[in-house]
Design a protein around this motif. Structure first.
Motif, mmCIF file in Angstrom:
data_model
loop_
_atom_site.group_PDB
_atom_site.id
_atom_site.type_symbol
_atom_site.label_atom_id
_atom_site.label_comp_id
_atom_site.label_asym_id
_atom_site.label_seq_id
_atom_site.Cartn_x
_atom_site.Cartn_y
_atom_site.Cartn_z
ATOM 1 N N VAL A 1 -3.015 -0.706 -5.961
ATOM 2 C CA VAL A 1 -2.689 -0.675 -7.393
ATOM 3 C C VAL A 1 -3.833 -0.079 -8.205
ATOM 4 C CG1 VAL A 1 -2.195 -2.120 -9.406
ATOM 5 C CG2 VAL A 1 -1.079 -2.607 -7.222
ATOM 6 N N ARG A 2 -5.090 -0.395 -7.837
ATOM 7 C CA ARG A 2 -6.227 0.102 -8.607
ATOM 8 C C ARG A 2 -6.279 1.641 -8.564
ATOM 9 N NH1 ARG A 2 -8.526 -1.346 -3.738
ATOM 10 N NH2 ARG A 2 -10.105 0.097 -2.864
ATOM 11 N N HIS A 3 -5.853 2.206 -7.433
ATOM 12 C CA HIS A 3 -5.835 3.665 -7.334
ATOM 13 C C HIS A 3 -4.755 4.254 -8.239
ATOM 14 C CE1 HIS A 3 -7.601 2.410 -3.381
ATOM 15 N NE2 HIS A 3 -8.459 3.371 -3.689
ATOM 16 N N LEU A 4 -3.595 3.603 -8.255
ATOM 17 C CA LEU A 4 -2.513 4.078 -9.111
ATOM 18 C C LEU A 4 -2.912 4.017 -10.578
ATOM 19 C CD1 LEU A 4 0.376 5.021 -9.595
ATOM 20 C CD2 LEU A 4 1.109 2.621 -9.479
ATOM 21 N N VAL A 5 -3.515 2.892 -10.982
ATOM 22 C CA VAL A 5 -3.943 2.746 -12.377
ATOM 23 C C VAL A 5 -4.979 3.811 -12.720
ATOM 24 C CG1 VAL A 5 -5.147 1.244 -13.996
ATOM 25 C CG2 VAL A 5 -3.410 0.293 -12.477
ATOM 26 N N ARG A 6 -5.910 4.049 -11.805
ATOM 27 C CA ARG A 6 -6.946 5.062 -12.060
ATOM 28 C C ARG A 6 -6.328 6.446 -12.199
ATOM 29 N NH1 ARG A 6 -11.377 6.672 -14.572
ATOM 30 N NH2 ARG A 6 -12.736 8.022 -13.308
ATOM 31 N N LEU A 7 -5.375 6.781 -11.350
ATOM 32 C CA LEU A 7 -4.705 8.073 -11.443
ATOM 33 C C LEU A 7 -3.975 8.217 -12.773
ATOM 34 C CD1 LEU A 7 -3.237 8.655 -7.869
ATOM 35 C CD2 LEU A 7 -4.853 10.133 -9.067
ATOM 36 N N LEU A 8 -3.317 7.156 -13.208
ATOM 37 C CA LEU A 8 -2.598 7.201 -14.479
ATOM 38 C C LEU A 8 -3.570 7.347 -15.649
ATOM 39 C CD1 LEU A 8 0.100 4.452 -13.798
ATOM 40 C CD2 LEU A 8 0.420 6.941 -13.825
ATOM 41 N N GLN A 9 -4.737 6.700 -15.549
ATOM 42 C CA GLN A 9 -5.748 6.845 -16.600
ATOM 43 C C GLN A 9 -6.258 8.287 -16.661
ATOM 44 O OE1 GLN A 9 -8.575 3.905 -15.291
ATOM 45 N NE2 GLN A 9 -7.696 2.274 -16.584
ATOM 46 N N ILE A 10 -6.507 8.856 -15.484
ATOM 47 C CA ILE A 10 -6.979 10.247 -15.441
ATOM 48 C C ILE A 10 -5.936 11.182 -16.043
ATOM 49 C CG2 ILE A 10 -7.602 12.161 -13.916
ATOM 50 C CD1 ILE A 10 -8.754 10.081 -11.974
ATOM 51 N N ARG A 11 -4.682 10.973 -15.671
ATOM 52 C CA ARG A 11 -3.627 11.836 -16.191
ATOM 53 C C ARG A 11 -3.506 11.698 -17.705
ATOM 54 N NH1 ARG A 11 2.845 11.998 -14.615
ATOM 55 N NH2 ARG A 11 3.346 13.682 -16.076
ATOM 56 N N ARG A 12 -3.631 10.467 -18.181
ATOM 57 C CA ARG A 12 -3.559 10.232 -19.638
ATOM 58 C C ARG A 12 -4.640 11.026 -20.363
ATOM 59 N NH1 ARG A 12 -1.621 9.503 -24.620
ATOM 60 N NH2 ARG A 12 -2.640 7.852 -25.803
ATOM 61 N N LEU A 13 -5.861 10.984 -19.844
ATOM 62 C CA LEU A 13 -6.964 11.696 -20.477
ATOM 63 C C LEU A 13 -6.791 13.212 -20.346
ATOM 64 C CD1 LEU A 13 -9.937 9.421 -19.364
ATOM 65 C CD2 LEU A 13 -8.923 9.595 -21.649
ATOM 66 N N ARG A 14 -6.257 13.659 -19.203
ATOM 67 C CA ARG A 14 -6.010 15.096 -19.032
ATOM 68 C C ARG A 14 -4.967 15.572 -20.026
ATOM 69 N NH1 ARG A 14 -8.467 18.568 -18.046
ATOM 70 N NH2 ARG A 14 -7.275 19.823 -16.576
ATOM 71 N N ARG B 1 -8.448 3.087 5.180
ATOM 72 C CA ARG B 1 -7.589 3.781 6.130
ATOM 73 C C ARG B 1 -7.106 2.808 7.213
ATOM 74 N NH1 ARG B 1 -7.960 9.536 6.308
ATOM 75 N NH2 ARG B 1 -9.502 10.374 4.834
ATOM 76 N N LEU B 2 -5.920 3.081 7.711
ATOM 77 C CA LEU B 2 -5.403 2.318 8.838
ATOM 78 C C LEU B 2 -6.061 2.811 10.122
ATOM 79 C CD1 LEU B 2 -1.574 2.291 7.941
ATOM 80 C CD2 LEU B 2 -3.231 0.443 7.639
ATOM 81 N N SER B 3 -5.820 2.160 11.188
ATOM 82 C CA SER B 3 -6.417 2.547 12.462
ATOM 83 C C SER B 3 -5.977 3.932 12.905
ATOM 84 C CB SER B 3 -6.041 1.524 13.541
ATOM 85 O OG SER B 3 -4.621 1.433 13.662
ATOM 86 N N ALA C 1 0.839 -1.188 0.000
ATOM 87 C CA ALA C 1 0.000 0.000 0.000
ATOM 88 C C ALA C 1 0.878 1.243 0.000
ATOM 89 C CB ALA C 1 -0.927 -0.001 1.208
ATOM 90 N N TRP C 2 0.307 2.333 -0.531
ATOM 91 C CA TRP C 2 1.052 3.592 -0.605
ATOM 92 C C TRP C 2 0.302 4.686 0.145
ATOM 93 C CZ3 TRP C 2 0.258 1.049 -5.514
ATOM 94 C CH2 TRP C 2 1.394 0.401 -6.017
ATOM 95 N N SER C 3 1.051 5.650 0.635
ATOM 96 C CA SER C 3 0.443 6.824 1.256
ATOM 97 C C SER C 3 0.006 7.792 0.161
ATOM 98 C CB SER C 3 1.457 7.520 2.176
ATOM 99 O OG SER C 3 2.518 8.073 1.401
ATOM 100 N N GLN D 1 -4.490 4.295 2.699
ATOM 101 C CA GLN D 1 -3.671 3.248 2.107
ATOM 102 C C GLN D 1 -4.142 2.992 0.677
ATOM 103 O OE1 GLN D 1 -1.007 1.193 4.083
ATOM 104 N NE2 GLN D 1 -1.162 3.385 4.565
ATOM 105 N N TYR D 2 -3.340 3.462 -0.273
ATOM 106 C CA TYR D 2 -3.707 3.322 -1.686
ATOM 107 C C TYR D 2 -3.147 2.035 -2.256
ATOM 108 C CZ TYR D 2 -5.083 8.252 -1.603
ATOM 109 O OH TYR D 2 -5.708 9.439 -1.321
#
Length: 263
Positions: free
Chosen positions: A43-56, A33-35, A2-4, A40-41
């Motif tokens: 892979v699906r969040h990373l892929v979605r961000l990259l897709q958004i950036r690609r379209l932008r 979220r952790l306790s 997971a990533w911050s 906690q992000y």
């Protein structure tokens, strides 16, 4: 793994604030979220961000990303619409480049509408301002005629009007009005719509008349404004007509400072 928020932003090549903005707009789902409350992000969040950036990067507005994305029901239709918008933007930018090139060749072209760059040097500062206002009041065909009138306008009368002091006496005003009027009369003969410009107005006749009168009164000094009114009246008389004749429009009569658009 997971990533911050900071880590996922770095990996996606964006910023923490941008990630948070995507959350607020609903483009990016909230992660678990952790306790301790930290996000906690995955892979699906990373892929979605990259897709958004690609379209932008393609120029897709944020509010259209869901329509264009892979999960959209009609991405091809949305992309075709985007392509049409980009084509229009390219054409606008190409026109802007042509205009900028023309502007770079002179010092006054930014003070006149598009298409008037070549005649800008023939106009005084008040006249250039007035032509900018005409662009908002008359259609393209009328503006083409305005440009032609400027090209034909005698330089001596225009210079004399520009140099007329505000305290010019009665004789000077009348003499200049008589010098200016024949050119106005010729324009009225060459461009008959000036006698009744209603068909070429983008605003109502009343708005057009009031706007031109107010603009001219503000742009010219009192003596110059008086000369324009006198010249307009004389031009009507030369033609054997009056602004009150049937078919005549008030916007080209005594209420306006000129019998036709070019001052």
């Amino acid at each position: 793994m997971a990533w911050s928020t900071q880590q996922i932003a770095d990996l996606a090549g964006t910023t923490v604030n941008t990630v948070r903005h995507y959350h607020r707009t609903g483009l990016l789902e909230q992660p678990d979220r952790l306790s301790n409350g930290y996000k906690q992000y995955g892979v699906r969040h990373l892929v979605r961000l990259l897709q958004i950036r690609r379209l932008r990067d393609l120029g897709v507005p944020l509010d259209q990303i869901d329509e264009v994305g892979a999960d959209s029901e009609s991405p091809a239709e949305a992309l075709r619409a985007l392509d049409a918008e980009l084509t229009a933007s390219i054409e606008r930018l190409q026109r802007a480049r042509v205009e900028i090139a023309a502007i770079l060749q002179g010092s006054t072209a930014t003070e006149v509408p598009s298409g008037f760059e070549e005649v800008a040097s023939r106009l005084s500062k008040p006249e250039r301002s007035l032509v900018m206002i005409y662009k908002q009041l008359y259609d393209d065909r009328a503006m083409d005629d305005v440009r032609a009138m400027i090209q034909q306008e005698p330089d001596d009368a225009s210079v004399a009007l520009e140099n007329l002091p505000s305290d010019a006496d009665e004789d000077a005003r009348q003499q200049l009005a008589e010098q200016y009027a024949p050119a106005l009369a010729r324009d009225m003969e060459s461009f008959p719509w000036l006698l009744d410009p209603t068909a070429h107005l983008s605003r109502t006749p009343q708005v057009t008349s009031d706007t031109i009168a107010k603009a001219a009164e503000a742009l010219f000094n009192p003596a110059q404004y008086d000369v324009l009114i006198r010249a307009s009246i004389i031009a009507w008389k030369i033609l054997g007509r009056s602004p009150s004749d049937p078919g005549a429009n008030p916007s080209s009569g005594e209420r306006s400072p000129t019998a036709d658009p070019p001052a």
